[in-house]
Design a protein around this motif. Structure first.
Motif, mmCIF file in Angstrom:
data_model
loop_
_atom_site.group_PDB
_atom_site.id
_atom_site.type_symbol
_atom_site.label_atom_id
_atom_site.label_comp_id
_atom_site.label_asym_id
_atom_site.label_seq_id
_atom_site.Cartn_x
_atom_site.Cartn_y
_atom_site.Cartn_z
ATOM 1 N N ASN B 154 0.833 -1.200 0.000
ATOM 2 C CA ASN B 154 0.000 0.000 0.000
ATOM 3 C C ASN B 154 0.868 1.249 0.000
ATOM 4 O O ASN B 154 0.569 2.236 -0.675
ATOM 5 C CB ASN B 154 -0.902 0.028 1.232
ATOM 6 C CG ASN B 154 -1.893 -1.121 1.247
ATOM 7 O OD1 ASN B 154 -2.150 -1.734 0.217
ATOM 8 N ND2 ASN B 154 -2.429 -1.428 2.416
ATOM 9 N N CYS B 155 1.934 1.193 0.782
ATOM 10 C CA CYS B 155 2.765 2.370 0.981
ATOM 11 C C CYS B 155 3.599 2.691 -0.268
ATOM 12 O O CYS B 155 3.970 3.848 -0.474
ATOM 13 C CB CYS B 155 3.652 2.120 2.186
ATOM 14 S SG CYS B 155 4.307 3.598 2.932
ATOM 15 N N ILE B 156 3.912 1.688 -1.083
ATOM 16 C CA ILE B 156 4.696 1.970 -2.290
ATOM 17 C C ILE B 156 3.788 2.215 -3.499
ATOM 18 O O ILE B 156 4.276 2.555 -4.576
ATOM 19 C CB ILE B 156 5.719 0.853 -2.618
ATOM 20 C CG1 ILE B 156 5.042 -0.491 -2.801
ATOM 21 C CG2 ILE B 156 6.770 0.787 -1.527
ATOM 22 C CD1 ILE B 156 5.997 -1.601 -3.176
ATOM 23 N N GLY B 157 2.484 2.060 -3.317
ATOM 24 C CA GLY B 157 1.576 2.470 -4.378
ATOM 25 C C GLY B 157 1.559 1.575 -5.602
ATOM 26 O O GLY B 157 1.554 2.049 -6.731
ATOM 27 N N ARG B 245 9.570 3.546 -2.138
ATOM 28 C CA ARG B 245 8.802 4.378 -3.080
ATOM 29 C C ARG B 245 9.700 5.445 -3.703
ATOM 30 O O ARG B 245 9.640 5.712 -4.904
ATOM 31 C CB ARG B 245 7.631 5.035 -2.340
ATOM 32 C CG ARG B 245 6.782 5.941 -3.213
ATOM 33 C CD ARG B 245 6.071 5.161 -4.304
ATOM 34 N NE ARG B 245 6.074 5.871 -5.555
ATOM 35 C CZ ARG B 245 5.418 5.463 -6.647
ATOM 36 N NH1 ARG B 245 4.739 4.328 -6.649
ATOM 37 N NH2 ARG B 245 5.467 6.156 -7.742
ATOM 38 N N VAL B 424 -4.701 1.709 -6.826
ATOM 39 C CA VAL B 424 -3.786 2.823 -7.056
ATOM 40 C C VAL B 424 -3.205 2.778 -8.472
ATOM 41 O O VAL B 424 -2.795 1.717 -8.946
ATOM 42 C CB VAL B 424 -2.684 2.857 -5.962
ATOM 43 C CG1 VAL B 424 -1.932 1.538 -5.895
ATOM 44 C CG2 VAL B 424 -1.739 4.020 -6.176
ATOM 45 N N GLY B 425 -3.227 3.913 -9.127
ATOM 46 C CA GLY B 425 -2.757 3.974 -10.508
ATOM 47 C C GLY B 425 -3.890 4.067 -11.510
ATOM 48 O O GLY B 425 -3.666 4.265 -12.695
#
Lengths: 214, 728
Positions: B154-157, B245, B424-425
């Protein structure tokens, strides 16, 4: 006439800047990525998006460090002049941490990160952010967060969107998104940029980006 | 001598014969840092010394293959000058010791493999195995591993778009955590890890180097786990997704600006492995000044700096005139970039420490002169199909159905994937919970479908057919979305290969996988091997996890697993008779499931892809764990609508409902499209109308007798099973 320029802020750890830029383009705007150490918004920018992500890795508190970067000074001046600002997820957290919006975002009641599609109910139809929908009309927009339970005095803001049905995160009054009393600064936990393409299942999110250009 | 009184080589996990080989190659006794480097590079984890001879059986070439195995990840052509880059990798042993950090850094490691190729990550998947949820330890490992994957991913998207999990006693002591990452890159910007250009500089980008993960590859990943696992905890790496990230953004920016000659991530065995692979592949030498490596703490020995597995680090080859630009770019992303050495013409890896040479090893000794072993192979006696008369018949089919839906191996995995950012994205067209995740290829109107699968019970009972079944389940899942399978990756999770029973299963499973991959033309472009998944209480099942990537020419034509409209017709398409052998309904790994038919599987894939292309299907869903009745219920639950079908009885009604095997897909379509879909059923497969979509209940009629269950009841047990098991 050239398209309206919209500053899309980018902090270390911001994740949704590209999707937000795509959404700005989808409604006819011209997105400009803006570095967190800049002290001014890009020339000609008339609106600001603070996209989601994990700025500074959520270190200290989500949004706390980003809210103290130089670019936020420019955002505050812009907001004070009545300019529009849209903060999404981590962007909402940054707006609360910076004092541009009231309240705080606490960890979800489940203490878990939750990602799913949600029905959002228009609570206050009088702001520019919901595309003229009537009170009670529903927008389908996904959310994905660990710290999304808004806590504060709803009377200090205008409640624009609430979660319909079950409260997914323990937010006060099922609040999903608010504006300041003036209505020009909007923050929400759900992700309208993930609801701007029919292939992704919904285009209801476009209303929030369209409001930046109005 | 080491601290324990044993010789150092033994403490480091090398055999005496391997130590002798080191001395013979070097022509002298190695220094301590050199010996540490050999012990890691010659560990199973880094060298594949037991598996490499067998891996040669995999198909690895094809018209779409841009880069096959041997690089950080494989790449395949998806048109418009773009390549999809992907790989699956295990982080099993660290996760068994410390599930949160073990699983998290597993994600971090596979993502760096993708960015090392210059690709932008666009999807993550994971394949998990734990002991039963009735076990407190397994609940802990499962819960924490899922949290770790979520936290990091989640944190690196990067959206998590799919995966699978199974719970079984055989994984109680040896859980499996496999992660796959998919990326996208313009083909002319693909980076190799081969060091080039004598005089070019070696730049270390990212985190500082600490003492974490020292010896992870040899101590953790290449030995059986035992009762002293707690002592191994310092060998588990600690992840920092925020830095990862920044590293992704920074490497993408450097690659786009053309600043990099070559790029390599620091994974198992850290700097040693990264440097020796870069040198060996480029046919050059590398000289490293260890005093320049930024350290997180003081007092590290040179050997520790060379093998530390501190996370979030990349090693780049940069032209001398570009070093400053690389440093400036890193600073913009708030990262360190440090010039630590240069490319030489010697073919040797050299390391200086306090001005003295402590390492000088021809890099090929580390990477290519590995002592390879042929694994012993003891064939297990052939299993026999189960005698159905010995299996008590489930007469209350409704009760059996509900019970099966609440088996955690069958039940909804929402508890897992709702903890992951699936979106995400803004590219996720089909989210987790269906047959395969579907993600847009940025800048095009095409999409990829991707999945991870494994049929470990089948592999245990008949490893060759099980290897085929693992490939074909993944391929069917991809094809159900309408995508054509184009390439694959694999993670071979097996027990101790020095035992003949495991060696044979490894060889047979690889053979079966190779046959199936050849039949469907989905060559392997990358992969990973995890052996020694075994404890004193026994080995894991043979678990060859297969990742398949499929291509959809038009993303808007992707198909989901959910029924849609009232009145749509339901067809059962494919081949094969359901069997209770090794089924979830039987609940035991016993019997002999029917072997797949490769030609019919290919015909089924062709039908699905063609029907999707022509827009004939409303839904398609593979029949797998739990059999027909479970797949039907899933299509109903996901579509919020009921169904009424009639199917043949076969040998017994419970076998018809819950039997597994063969290649069978439940399709729904508008009544006008039935004939067109049936017209596509050639090559020995059938497409039979069995009923229609509608109502609130799910009805299955077999031999004139109808089983009717409210959809809400099926949903309740199916969605509630895993959360309830975790509350126990």
């Amino acid at each position: 006439m050239s398209a309206t320029r919209v500053a899309v802020l980018r902090f270390p750890g911001t994740l949704d800047h590209e999707s937000a830029a795509k959404a700005v383009q989808a409604v006819g705007g011209d997105p400009v990525f803006t570095h967190h150490m800049d002290t001014e918004l890009p020339d000609g920018a008339t609106a600001v998006v603070i996209p989601g992500g994990f700025s500074y890795g959520d270190h200290l508190r989500p949004g706390a460090l980003a809210s103290r970067t130089p670019i936020l000074g420019a955002v505050k001046r812009h907001a004070a002049d009545g300019g529009r600002v849209l903060g999404i997820c981590n962007g909402f957290q940054i707006l609360c941490e910076s004092g541009l919006l009231p309240g705080v975002l606490r960890p979800n009641a489940s203490l878990q990160f939750i990602c799913r599609q949600a029905d959002l109910e228009v609570a206050d139809p009088g702001t520019p952010w919901t595309g003229g929908r009537l009170a009670g009309e529903v927008m389908s927009v996904p959310f994905k967060h660990h710290d999304g339970a808004w806590f504060g005095d709803p009377g200090e803001s205008r409640v624009v969107l609430r979660y319909k049905g079950e409260n997914p995160n323990g937010s006060i009054d099922k609040i999903a998104g608010i504006t300041n009393l003036a209505g020009n600064v909007m923050g929400l936990m759900p992700h309208p940029e993930e609801a701007c393409d029919p292939l992704l299942g919904s285009v209801d999110g476009r209303a929030l980006f369209a409001a930046l250009l109005a | 001598m080491g601290d324990s009184g044993k010789p150092l080589f033994q403490e480091l996990g090398l055999l005496e014969s391997e130590y002798d080989r080191v001395v013979k190659l070097m022509g002298r006794e190695p220094t301590d840092p050199e010996l540490v480097m050999f012990s890691l590079m010659w560990s199973e984890h880094c060298s594949y010394k037991h598996s490499k001879p067998l891996l040669k059986g995999f198909p690895t070439t094809g018209k779409r293959v841009v880069m096959g195995p041997g690089e950080n990840a494989g790449a395949v052509d998806v048109g418009d000058g773009l390549a999809i880059v992907f790989k699956v990798e295990s982080h099993n042993h660290p996760s068994a010791v410390e599930p949160f950090e073990g699983a998290a850094t597993g994600v971090g490691g596979i993502v760096r493999d993708i960015i090392a190729v210059g690709a932008k990550p666009i999807a993550l998947l994971d394949s998990l195995r734990f002991g039963p949820l009735s076990s407190q330890r397994s609940r802990f490992l499962f819960r924490r591993a899922v949290e770790g994957i979520g936290h990091y991913g989640n944190c690196i998207g990067i959206p998590n778009v799919g995966g699978e999990v199974q719970f079984d006693d055989r994984y109680e002591d040896s859980c499996l955590v496999n992660a796959m990452c998919v990326g996208i890159v313009p083909q002319d910007r693909i980076l190799s890890c081969a060091a080039k250009g004598i005089g070019n500089r070696l730049v270390l980008i990212g985190n500082r180097t600490g003492r974490d993960g020292i010896g992870g590859a040899s101590v953790l990943a290449s030995a059986e786990l035992g009762d002293d696992d707690a002592d191994k905890r310092p060998s588990v790496q600690v992840g920092d997704p925020f830095t990862e990230r920044k590293l992704i953004d920074c490497c993408m920016a450097m690659s786009e600006a053309g600043l990099l000659v070559a790029l390599q991530d620091l994974g198992a065995a850290g700097l040693t492995s990264a440097a020796s692979e870069m040198a060996s592949r480029g046919g050059v030498g590398l000289a490293i000044d260890l005093d320049r490596v930024p350290l997180r703490e003081q007092g590290l020995a040179p050997g520790e700096v060379l093998v530390s597995e501190s996370q979030e680090r990349m090693l780049a080859i940069v032209e001398p005139g570009t070093v400053q630009a690389v440093k400036d770019m890193a600073e913009r992303f708030e990262l360190d970039a440090t010039d630590i050495g240069e490319v030489t013409g010697t073919g040797e890896l050299e390391a200086l420490w306090r001005g003295e040479e402590v390492v000088r090893i021809p890099s090929l000794y580390l990477t290519d002169d590995v002592p390879f072993y042929d694994v012993p192979q003891d064939a297990a006696p052939a299993n026999q199909p189960i005698d159905i008369h010995t299996v008590p018949e489930a007469t209350d089919l409704a009760a059996a159905w509900l019970s099966l839906m609440s088996d955690p191996n069958v039940a909804s995995k929402r508890w897992i994937f709702q903890q992951y950012d699936q979106l995400v994205g803004a590219g996720t067209v089909r989210r987790p919970g269906g047959d395969a995740g579907v993600v847009l290829i940025p800048g095009t109107n095409r999409a990829i479908a991707v999945t991870l699968d494994c049929a470990e019970w089948h592999c245990e009972l008949d490893p060759r057919a099980g290897g085929q079944a693992s490939v074909l389940e993944a391929a069917r899942n991809v094809a159900c979305t309408g995508a054509l399978p184009i390439a694959s990756t694999d993670c071979l999770n097996f027990a101790n290969p020095e035992k003949g029973s495991t060696g044979w299963r490894l060889a047979e499973a690889i053979g079966g996988m190779a046959e199936a991959l050849t039949a469907i033309d989905a060559p392997i472009v990358s992969g990973n091997v995890s052996l020694y998944n075994e404890s004193p209480r026994g080995p894991i099942f043979p678990t060859p996890v297969v990742g398949i990537v499929g291509l959809l020419e038009d993303a808007s034509k992707s198909v989901g697993a959910a029924f849609g409209r009232h009145g749509d017709q339901i067809l059962l398409v494919g081949y094969g008779e359901p069997r209770l052998d090794a089924s979830r309904q039987l609940g035991r790994c016993e019997g002999l499931p029917p072997a797949p038919d490769l030609a019919k599987e290919q015909a089924l894939i062709t039908l699905l892809v063609t029907a999707a292309e022509k827009g004939l299907m409303e839904s398609a869903h593979d029949v797998s764990e739990g059999g027909f009745a479970v797949a039907l219920a899933e299509s109903c639950i996901n579509g919020d609508i009921g169904a009424d079908v009639t199917i043949p009885k076969g040998r017994r009604a419970d076998e018809a409902m819950f039997g597994e095997g063969g290649g069978r897909v439940i399709i729904s379509c508008h009544p006008d499209n039935v004939a067109a879909i049936q017209g596509l059923a050639t090559g020995g497969i059938t497409a039979t109308v069995i009923g229609e979509v509608g109502g609130d209940d799910v009805l299955v009629t077999i031999g004139g007798s109808t089983t009717q269950v409210p959809r809400s009841q099926l949903r309740e047990v199916w969605e509630g099973a895993i959360p309830q098991a975790l509350e126990a």
